[in-house]
Design a protein around this motif. Sequence first.
Motif, PDB file in Angstrom:
ATOM      1  N   ALA A  45      15.012  17.356  -9.958  1.00 19.32           N
ATOM      2  CA  ALA A  45      14.676  17.609  -8.561  1.00 19.32           C
ATOM      3  C   ALA A  45      14.325  19.073  -8.340  1.00 19.32           C
ATOM      4  CB  ALA A  45      15.831  17.192  -7.657  1.00 19.32           C
ATOM      5  N   PRO A  52      17.075  20.938  -4.147  1.00 22.89           N
ATOM      6  CA  PRO A  52      17.159  19.724  -4.978  1.00 22.89           C
ATOM      7  C   PRO A  52      17.925  18.586  -4.326  1.00 22.89           C
ATOM      8  CG  PRO A  52      17.665  21.691  -6.270  1.00 22.89           C
ATOM      9  CD  PRO A  52      17.613  22.124  -4.837  1.00 22.89           C
ATOM     10  N   TRP A  55      16.145  15.384  -2.932  1.00 19.26           N
ATOM     11  CA  TRP A  55      15.402  14.545  -3.870  1.00 19.26           C
ATOM     12  C   TRP A  55      15.076  13.181  -3.284  1.00 19.26           C
ATOM     13  CZ3 TRP A  55      12.469  14.467  -7.929  1.00 19.26           C
ATOM     14  CH2 TRP A  55      12.399  13.354  -8.756  1.00 19.26           C
ATOM     15  N   TRP A  59      11.637  10.614  -3.582  1.00 24.08           N
ATOM     16  CA  TRP A  59      11.685   9.587  -4.617  1.00 24.08           C
ATOM     17  C   TRP A  59      11.156   8.266  -4.088  1.00 24.08           C
ATOM     18  CZ3 TRP A  59      11.723   8.799  -9.525  1.00 24.08           C
ATOM     19  CH2 TRP A  59      12.045   7.540 -10.036  1.00 24.08           C
TER      20      TRP A  59
END
Length: 389
Positions: A45, A52, A55, A59
């Motif tokens: 990520a 991060p 993420w 996704w």
Amino acid sequence: MSAASAAALLVAGLSITATAMAVELRPDHPERYTVQPGDTLWSIAARYLDAPWRWRDIWQENPGVANPNFIYPGDVLTVTYHGGAPRVRVEGGMRVVRLKPRVRSEQLDAAIPTIPVSAIGPFLSRPVVADEEQINAAPYVVGFPDDRAVAGVGDTIFVRSIFAEPGTRWEILRPSEEFRDYESGERLGFEVAYVGGAELVQSGDPATLKITRMALQTTPGDRLRPAEEEEPIRAFLPRPVSDAISGHIISVLNGVSQIGQYDVVVVDRGSQDDVQVGDVFGVYRGGHVERDRVKSRKDEWNWRNQSPLTTDFWYGDWEVTGWLRNKLDDNAPLPLHVEARNKTEDYVVPFWPVGTAMVFRTFPRVSFALIMSAKAAIHVGNPVSAPPQ
């Protein structure tokens, strides 16, 4: 819980409708990335996002595979756009795993974990945090059958007030560091280290137990509690902590003075403050008072030249810092004079982010967190709050 389950919990159901607030990818993000052994979802990520923990905002589930949420070594991740919003998915939606004869496939086809579990493994079930009342109420080692001062595996110990079925298993624990709120100094609990395990031979007061496991030598005063079968949490769903929660790092569990990536720290906020496993804190520096050295050189009080006829002499915002005795010339009126400086020389250093920490274990008043990133040295006392977006 398996690494595959950890991956599933992080990315399950993460198809997000594009909005005006869609997350932006890093300018240097890869268009195609092949997942490597040793990768974690967090490290992947970080290749795409400055944050991060967001993420799941990018996704996209992969149709056509047995479980569309897993990511495996060898998968090729690609970037696509839907309605102007970026999405990352496994290229092609199909996965090929080549196995050699008589080679177990589990490790070759294991989904990558959210974070490096090895970094927090020793802290997932031990140590624990207990308050003073719990410690005082727990059974404790009162002595041994002979005159020895310590005991180890195979030795017998006497423990006050255990009434249970023979054969039951117990954990031997030792209270150590006391945790306190960084600002108020309020007691938050004690770190309780794991000493070993024991089996009850005969109940009573004192009861007789036999030591079956040893991490440290058992000494009088060590506490006992029933051994717990609880499976430690190994799957984490990172998310930013609530804006309403802030605190400080009050300890580090692996004995370092300068805290860096993958060190385990203690935060003075816990489940009673609505902190949850998976919460991501930003770690900050700043908030302390510094002297404005530029201004101080201009505004030093010249006691010889300051005139009582000026307004500043009587109403200036001066702070007395001491008395000086200088060797003065014959024209100096006093051999002893005051040292003062203008209070406006001080300023408060703005807060600036130096890292992130993810909570992996909570207690009522404190939490254990893993430092996920560190831009500079982190220290006990650094404030923590919601991470920068």
